[in-house]
Structure formats: C-alpha cells, structure tokens
Design a protein around this motif. Structure first.
Motif, PDB file in Angstrom:
ATOM      1  N   LEU A  38       0.967  -0.971   0.045  1.00  0.00           N
ATOM      2  CA  LEU A  38      -0.108  -0.302   0.276  1.00  0.00           C
ATOM      3  C   LEU A  38       0.814   1.395  -0.069  1.00  0.00           C
ATOM      4  O   LEU A  38       2.121   1.398   0.986  1.00  0.00           O
ATOM      5  CB  LEU A  38      -1.025   0.164   1.135  1.00  0.00           C
ATOM      6  N   PRO A  39       0.405   2.302  -0.321  1.00  0.00           N
ATOM      7  CA  PRO A  39       0.697   3.763  -0.474  1.00  0.00           C
ATOM      8  C   PRO A  39       1.160   4.137   0.712  1.00  0.00           C
ATOM      9  O   PRO A  39       2.841   5.201   0.723  1.00  0.00           O
ATOM     10  CB  PRO A  39       0.014   5.075  -0.674  1.00  0.00           C
ATOM     11  N   ASP A  40       1.663   3.791   2.499  1.00  0.00           N
ATOM     12  CA  ASP A  40       1.825   4.109   3.502  1.00  0.00           C
ATOM     13  C   ASP A  40       3.140   2.515   3.658  1.00  0.00           C
ATOM     14  O   ASP A  40       3.241   2.933   4.961  1.00  0.00           O
ATOM     15  CB  ASP A  40       1.014   4.480   4.738  1.00  0.00           C
ATOM     16  N   ASN A  41       3.299   1.989   3.074  1.00  0.00           N
ATOM     17  CA  ASN A  41       4.151   0.772   3.106  1.00  0.00           C
ATOM     18  C   ASN A  41       3.692  -0.347   3.899  1.00  0.00           C
ATOM     19  O   ASN A  41       4.578  -1.492   4.200  1.00  0.00           O
ATOM     20  CB  ASN A  41       5.557   0.762   3.933  1.00  0.00           C
ATOM     21  N   ASP A  42       2.189   0.017   4.278  1.00  0.00           N
ATOM     22  CA  ASP A  42       1.078  -1.067   4.609  1.00  0.00           C
ATOM     23  C   ASP A  42       1.200  -1.487   3.979  1.00  0.00           C
ATOM     24  O   ASP A  42       1.577  -1.921   2.697  1.00  0.00           O
ATOM     25  CB  ASP A  42       0.265  -0.809   5.576  1.00  0.00           C
ATOM     26  N   VAL A  89       0.726 -19.934   9.110  1.00  0.00           N
ATOM     27  CA  VAL A  89       1.500 -19.895   9.174  1.00  0.00           C
ATOM     28  C   VAL A  89       2.248 -18.193   8.348  1.00  0.00           C
ATOM     29  O   VAL A  89       1.517 -18.172   7.266  1.00  0.00           O
ATOM     30  CB  VAL A  89       2.508 -20.839   8.155  1.00  0.00           C
ATOM     31  N   VAL A  90       2.824 -17.663   8.728  1.00  0.00           N
ATOM     32  CA  VAL A  90       3.699 -16.033   7.831  1.00  0.00           C
ATOM     33  C   VAL A  90       5.171 -16.573   7.886  1.00  0.00           C
ATOM     34  O   VAL A  90       5.674 -16.717   8.447  1.00  0.00           O
ATOM     35  CB  VAL A  90       3.548 -15.169   9.186  1.00  0.00           C
ATOM     36  N   LEU A  91       5.221 -17.156   6.075  1.00  0.00           N
ATOM     37  CA  LEU A  91       6.806 -16.699   5.715  1.00  0.00           C
ATOM     38  C   LEU A  91       6.761 -15.069   5.744  1.00  0.00           C
ATOM     39  O   LEU A  91       6.329 -14.096   4.608  1.00  0.00           O
ATOM     40  CB  LEU A  91       6.813 -17.568   4.441  1.00  0.00           C
ATOM     41  N   LEU A  92       8.350 -15.335   5.986  1.00  0.00           N
ATOM     42  CA  LEU A  92       8.588 -13.717   6.373  1.00  0.00           C
ATOM     43  C   LEU A  92       9.742 -13.664   5.384  1.00  0.00           C
ATOM     44  O   LEU A  92      11.481 -14.323   5.823  1.00  0.00           O
ATOM     45  CB  LEU A  92       8.574 -12.604   7.478  1.00  0.00           C
ATOM     46  N   PRO A  93       9.978 -11.880   4.537  1.00  0.00           N
ATOM     47  CA  PRO A  93      11.134 -12.049   3.485  1.00  0.00           C
ATOM     48  C   PRO A  93      12.219 -11.738   5.310  1.00  0.00           C
ATOM     49  O   PRO A  93      11.943 -11.442   5.706  1.00  0.00           O
ATOM     50  CB  PRO A  93      10.918 -11.164   2.959  1.00  0.00           C
ATOM     51  N   GLY A  94      13.708 -11.426   4.434  1.00  0.00           N
ATOM     52  CA  GLY A  94      14.493 -10.900   5.253  1.00  0.00           C
ATOM     53  C   GLY A  94      16.090 -11.086   4.689  1.00  0.00           C
ATOM     54  O   GLY A  94      16.018 -11.221   3.621  1.00  0.00           O
ATOM     55  N   LEU A  95      16.841 -10.398   5.739  1.00  0.00           N
ATOM     56  CA  LEU A  95      17.976 -10.685   4.635  1.00  0.00           C
ATOM     57  C   LEU A  95      19.133 -11.629   5.471  1.00  0.00           C
ATOM     58  O   LEU A  95      19.579 -11.408   5.626  1.00  0.00           O
ATOM     59  CB  LEU A  95      18.886  -8.763   5.172  1.00  0.00           C
ATOM     60  N   ALA A  96      18.375 -11.289   6.769  1.00  0.00           N
ATOM     61  CA  ALA A  96      19.350 -12.465   8.373  1.00  0.00           C
ATOM     62  C   ALA A  96      18.361 -12.684   9.476  1.00  0.00           C
ATOM     63  O   ALA A  96      17.400 -11.551   9.908  1.00  0.00           O
ATOM     64  CB  ALA A  96      20.376 -11.013   8.432  1.00  0.00           C
ATOM     65  N   VAL A  97      19.093 -13.860   9.995  1.00  0.00           N
ATOM     66  CA  VAL A  97      17.844 -13.623  11.381  1.00  0.00           C
ATOM     67  C   VAL A  97      19.062 -14.419  12.369  1.00  0.00           C
ATOM     68  O   VAL A  97      21.103 -14.288  11.476  1.00  0.00           O
ATOM     69  CB  VAL A  97      17.492 -14.924  11.762  1.00  0.00           C
ATOM     70  N   ASP A  98      19.710 -13.668  13.952  1.00  0.00           N
ATOM     71  CA  ASP A  98      20.529 -14.248  14.278  1.00  0.00           C
ATOM     72  C   ASP A  98      20.172 -14.978  14.943  1.00  0.00           C
ATOM     73  O   ASP A  98      19.126 -16.020  14.687  1.00  0.00           O
ATOM     74  CB  ASP A  98      20.657 -12.777  15.100  1.00  0.00           C
ATOM     75  N   ALA A  99      21.491 -15.952  16.414  1.00  0.00           N
ATOM     76  CA  ALA A  99      20.861 -16.376  16.413  1.00  0.00           C
ATOM     77  C   ALA A  99      19.497 -16.461  18.161  1.00  0.00           C
ATOM     78  O   ALA A  99      19.328 -17.791  18.250  1.00  0.00           O
ATOM     79  CB  ALA A  99      21.891 -16.733  17.773  1.00  0.00           C
ATOM     80  N   ARG A 100      18.711 -15.339  18.383  1.00  0.00           N
ATOM     81  CA  ARG A 100      17.851 -14.973  19.024  1.00  0.00           C
ATOM     82  C   ARG A 100      16.477 -15.112  18.154  1.00  0.00           C
ATOM     83  O   ARG A 100      15.301 -15.496  19.471  1.00  0.00           O
ATOM     84  CB  ARG A 100      18.096 -14.090  19.826  1.00  0.00           C
ATOM     85  N   MET A 107      15.808 -13.025  15.979  1.00  0.00           N
ATOM     86  CA  MET A 107      16.030 -11.559  15.639  1.00  0.00           C
ATOM     87  C   MET A 107      15.648 -11.265  14.320  1.00  0.00           C
ATOM     88  O   MET A 107      16.710 -11.893  14.058  1.00  0.00           O
ATOM     89  CB  MET A 107      17.120 -10.707  17.212  1.00  0.00           C
ATOM     90  N   ARG A 108      14.770 -11.057  12.971  1.00  0.00           N
ATOM     91  CA  ARG A 108      15.106 -10.791  11.964  1.00  0.00           C
ATOM     92  C   ARG A 108      15.150  -9.426  11.284  1.00  0.00           C
ATOM     93  O   ARG A 108      14.634  -8.815  12.293  1.00  0.00           O
ATOM     94  CB  ARG A 108      12.896 -10.656  11.098  1.00  0.00           C
ATOM     95  N   LEU A 109      16.338  -9.759  10.459  1.00  0.00           N
ATOM     96  CA  LEU A 109      16.421  -8.308  10.192  1.00  0.00           C
ATOM     97  C   LEU A 109      15.415  -7.872   8.254  1.00  0.00           C
ATOM     98  O   LEU A 109      15.960  -8.432   7.593  1.00  0.00           O
ATOM     99  CB  LEU A 109      18.240  -8.003   9.673  1.00  0.00           C
ATOM    100  N   GLY A 110      14.926  -7.403   8.243  1.00  0.00           N
ATOM    101  CA  GLY A 110      14.350  -6.565   7.169  1.00  0.00           C
ATOM    102  C   GLY A 110      14.891  -5.649   6.291  1.00  0.00           C
ATOM    103  O   GLY A 110      15.668  -5.419   6.531  1.00  0.00           O
ATOM    104  N   ARG A 111      14.398  -5.461   5.299  1.00  0.00           N
ATOM    105  CA  ARG A 111      14.968  -4.471   4.342  1.00  0.00           C
ATOM    106  C   ARG A 111      15.506  -3.372   4.954  1.00  0.00           C
ATOM    107  O   ARG A 111      15.435  -2.284   4.506  1.00  0.00           O
ATOM    108  CB  ARG A 111      14.533  -3.811   3.216  1.00  0.00           C
ATOM    109  N   GLY A 112      14.304  -2.700   6.031  1.00  0.00           N
ATOM    110  CA  GLY A 112      14.033  -1.881   6.555  1.00  0.00           C
ATOM    111  C   GLY A 112      12.279  -0.900   6.559  1.00  0.00           C
ATOM    112  O   GLY A 112      12.319   0.160   6.249  1.00  0.00           O
ATOM    113  N   GLY A 113      12.226  -1.114   5.249  1.00  0.00           N
ATOM    114  CA  GLY A 113      10.841  -0.390   4.900  1.00  0.00           C
ATOM    115  C   GLY A 113       9.599  -0.702   5.790  1.00  0.00           C
ATOM    116  O   GLY A 113       8.330   1.109   5.888  1.00  0.00           O
TER     117      GLY A 113
END
Length: 194
Positions: free
Chosen positions: A73-77, A118-129, A131-137
C-alpha cells in the motif's frame, strides 16, 4: 551497513545458485510440521536475488493450502490477496522502489493475514536469538504488530540463504523474534519465538 553487505553478497549469486537454492529451500520448508498442517499460509513472491519462493508457493497450493500474498500500500502497509498460480501475479512498480509481484485478484484487506496458520517472512538475516533483519521499510513490522493486536499466533518463519544466519542483528524495541528460519541446508528453530 549490515544490510548493504548482505545485499552485496546476494547480488553476486548466479542464476544457477538461485535456482538450486530455491529448490532446496522449498524442499526444506515443505518438511516443516507447521506447513504440513496449515490451512492458510501468508507468503510472498521473491524478487531479485531473494531466496526463491515460487516453487514453494505452487507446492503449497498443490496441497490444497490457501496462500495469501501481499500487495504494498502507499503507506508501506500490506494488503493481501489469494495466490492461484503464477498467472494470478501482476508485476507492480512502486515509485522508485523495486517492482514487486502481487496478486492480481480481489484485495482481502490488511487484516486477512490474521487468518494465517503460518507467515513466511522475507528478510536479509536472522540471528541466534531469532531476531530478523528486514529491508527497513517496516511493512512486516506492521504485519507482526497487527497479528499481536489480533491475538493471532501463527508460526513465523523467515526464508534465507545459509550465509544469512548470523550471530547478531541490530534490533529495535518493536522487533519480535521468529519461530524458525529455513535455509537451503536446513531448518533452525528458536525457543524465543513469540
């Protein structure tokens, strides 16, 4: 900094690397008990050098799973629509951002994701805890907040390349851990997944 480094590694992948990874990723993901029992899965269509998802989406549909895909959506939602095969995708250019493949059928509303098992999430990385790193949007931060507000508890699974499981990613107060990461070589689960 970390996002740039991870994207640079992805951008060096060849078409063969990405095809092999997508096949392996689909095979690993389909072994997940959460996906074996899911009636509705919220997913996404990979773009560029992201780990490929189309083989997985088609395999889920073949199992009779209802697959929901996001529309930006235009507001990134994110709004959602049903995936009924590759023919049901439209390539949509969002301003200066990359083009995305979105469902071309009726929109189901941003709350449709709360029906997912189930929600399949995109990401750039995940850590040992977990925690997911997304693209930042922030699009998926909104999705996770919407799930929490609705009291929905789907399994949260991020799809990545093997090298993107790292020791630690930066986190913000609103970030939530995922339950599992699927890479071409296997599955890693996180106890801390909310």
């Amino acid at each position: 900094m970390l996002r740039r480094e991870l994207l640079a590694v992805r951008n060096r992948l060849t078409a063969d690397d990405m095809r092999r990874a997508a096949e392996a990723l689909a095979g690993r993901a389909l072994e997940l008990p959460e996906l074996a029992h899911a009636r509705t899965v919220a997913a996404y269509v990979s773009v560029g050098s992201e780990p490929g998802t189309l083989a997985l989406l088609d395999a889920l549909r073949a199992r009779g799973v209802r697959v929901l895909l996001p529309a930006l959506l235009p507001d990134n939602d994110l709004d959602w629509g049903a995936y009924t095969g590759e023919h049901s995708l439209a390539r949509v250019q969002h301003g200066g951002k990359m083009a995305l493949f979105e469902p071309s059928g009726p929109r189901l509303g941003p709350d449709a994701v709360t029906e997912a098992d189930v929600v399949l999430l995109p990401g750039l990385a995940v850590d040992a805890r977990g925690m997911r790193l997304g693209r930042g949007g922030g699009s998926y931060d909104r999705v996770l907040a919407r799930l929490e507000r609705a009291g929905a508890r789907p399994a949260l699974v991020v799809l990545l390349y093997d090298t993107e499981v790292v020791e630690r990613v930066p986190e913000e107060a609103h970030d939530r851990p995922v339950h599992a990461v699927v890479t071409p070589s296997g599955v890693r689960r996180f106890r801390s997944g909310a």
